[in-house]
Design a protein around this motif. Structure first.
Motif, PDB file in Angstrom:
ATOM      1  N   PHE A   1      37.749 -15.208  15.950  1.00  0.00           N
ATOM      2  CA  PHE A   1      38.844 -16.168  15.834  1.00  0.00           C
ATOM      3  C   PHE A   1      38.788 -17.294  16.850  1.00  0.00           C
ATOM      4  N   GLY A   2      38.172 -17.064  18.005  1.00  0.00           N
ATOM      5  CA  GLY A   2      38.193 -18.067  19.059  1.00  0.00           C
ATOM      6  C   GLY A   2      36.856 -18.682  19.397  1.00  0.00           C
ATOM      7  N   GLY A   3      35.784 -18.094  18.928  1.00  0.00           N
ATOM      8  CA  GLY A   3      34.466 -18.621  19.225  1.00  0.00           C
ATOM      9  C   GLY A   3      33.890 -18.013  20.497  1.00  0.00           C
ATOM     10  N   PHE A   4      32.806 -18.601  20.945  1.00  0.00           N
ATOM     11  CA  PHE A   4      32.055 -18.061  22.081  1.00  0.00           C
ATOM     12  C   PHE A   4      32.867 -18.061  23.364  1.00  0.00           C
ATOM     13  N   TRP A   5      33.591 -19.139  23.642  1.00  0.00           N
ATOM     14  CA  TRP A   5      34.314 -19.230  24.917  1.00  0.00           C
ATOM     15  C   TRP A   5      35.455 -18.229  24.981  1.00  0.00           C
ATOM     16  N   ALA A   6      36.107 -17.970  23.882  1.00  0.00           N
ATOM     17  CA  ALA A   6      37.148 -16.936  23.852  1.00  0.00           C
ATOM     18  C   ALA A   6      36.528 -15.557  24.071  1.00  0.00           C
ATOM     19  N   PHE A   7      35.378 -15.316  23.458  1.00  0.00           N
ATOM     20  CA  PHE A   7      34.652 -14.067  23.664  1.00  0.00           C
ATOM     21  C   PHE A   7      34.313 -13.885  25.133  1.00  0.00           C
ATOM     22  N   LEU A   8      33.793 -14.943  25.752  1.00  0.00           N
ATOM     23  CA  LEU A   8      33.418 -14.871  27.155  1.00  0.00           C
ATOM     24  C   LEU A   8      34.637 -14.647  28.045  1.00  0.00           C
ATOM     25  N   LEU A   9      35.737 -15.320  27.757  1.00  0.00           N
ATOM     26  CA  LEU A   9      36.962 -15.154  28.539  1.00  0.00           C
ATOM     27  C   LEU A   9      37.482 -13.722  28.434  1.00  0.00           C
ATOM     28  N   VAL A  10      37.503 -13.164  27.248  1.00  0.00           N
ATOM     29  CA  VAL A  10      37.970 -11.794  27.063  1.00  0.00           C
ATOM     30  C   VAL A  10      37.046 -10.817  27.792  1.00  0.00           C
TER      31      VAL A  10
ATOM     32  N   LEU B   1      36.404  -7.215  32.405  1.00  0.00           N
ATOM     33  CA  LEU B   1      35.665  -6.726  33.564  1.00  0.00           C
ATOM     34  C   LEU B   1      36.533  -6.746  34.815  1.00  0.00           C
ATOM     35  N   VAL B   2      37.297  -7.815  34.998  1.00  0.00           N
ATOM     36  CA  VAL B   2      38.206  -7.895  36.140  1.00  0.00           C
ATOM     37  C   VAL B   2      39.247  -6.777  36.063  1.00  0.00           C
ATOM     38  N   GLY B   3      39.789  -6.548  34.889  1.00  0.00           N
ATOM     39  CA  GLY B   3      40.755  -5.470  34.711  1.00  0.00           C
ATOM     40  C   GLY B   3      40.149  -4.106  34.993  1.00  0.00           C
ATOM     41  N   LEU B   4      38.906  -3.909  34.597  1.00  0.00           N
ATOM     42  CA  LEU B   4      38.220  -2.649  34.856  1.00  0.00           C
ATOM     43  C   LEU B   4      38.052  -2.416  36.351  1.00  0.00           C
ATOM     44  N   VAL B   5      37.643  -3.446  37.077  1.00  0.00           N
ATOM     45  CA  VAL B   5      37.440  -3.327  38.520  1.00  0.00           C
ATOM     46  C   VAL B   5      38.766  -3.081  39.235  1.00  0.00           C
ATOM     47  N   VAL B   6      39.793  -3.857  38.900  1.00  0.00           N
ATOM     48  CA  VAL B   6      41.099  -3.678  39.540  1.00  0.00           C
ATOM     49  C   VAL B   6      41.662  -2.295  39.218  1.00  0.00           C
ATOM     50  N   GLY B   7      41.538  -1.861  37.982  1.00  0.00           N
ATOM     51  CA  GLY B   7      42.000  -0.532  37.612  1.00  0.00           C
ATOM     52  C   GLY B   7      41.260   0.564  38.360  1.00  0.00           C
ATOM     53  N   GLY B   8      39.969   0.389  38.538  1.00  0.00           N
ATOM     54  CA  GLY B   8      39.195   1.360  39.315  1.00  0.00           C
ATOM     55  C   GLY B   8      39.612   1.405  40.764  1.00  0.00           C
ATOM     56  N   MET B   9      39.950   0.244  41.321  1.00  0.00           N
ATOM     57  CA  MET B   9      40.413   0.206  42.713  1.00  0.00           C
ATOM     58  C   MET B   9      41.786   0.868  42.854  1.00  0.00           C
TER      59      MET B   9
END
Length: 59
Positions: free
Chosen positions: A20-29, A34-42
């Motif tokens: 629905f959003g193209g490559f840049w939306a894919f990259l942003l998600v 990844l940021v959410g995974l790291v923060v959740g792990g911390m």
């Protein structure tokens, strides 16, 4: 939630973002996931900041 279910949910979210959003939306998600995974792990205690940097005296 098992690792397979989590992986399925992440893959579906990336697929919808790409469709629905193209490559840049894919990259942003992907980056925000990844940021959410790291923060959740911390928060959970599985990761520490020292895991992401190496000591200065080693190469």
């Amino acid at each position: 939630m098992s690792a397979a279910t989590t992986g399925l949910a992440a893959g579906m979210a990336l697929g919808f973002a790409a469709f629905f959003g193209g490559f840049w939306a894919f990259l942003l998600v992907a980056v925000l996931g990844l940021v959410g995974l790291v923060v959740g792990g911390m928060i959970h205690g599985d990761l520490e900041m020292s895991d992401f940097k190496r000591p200065r005296n080693q190469q």
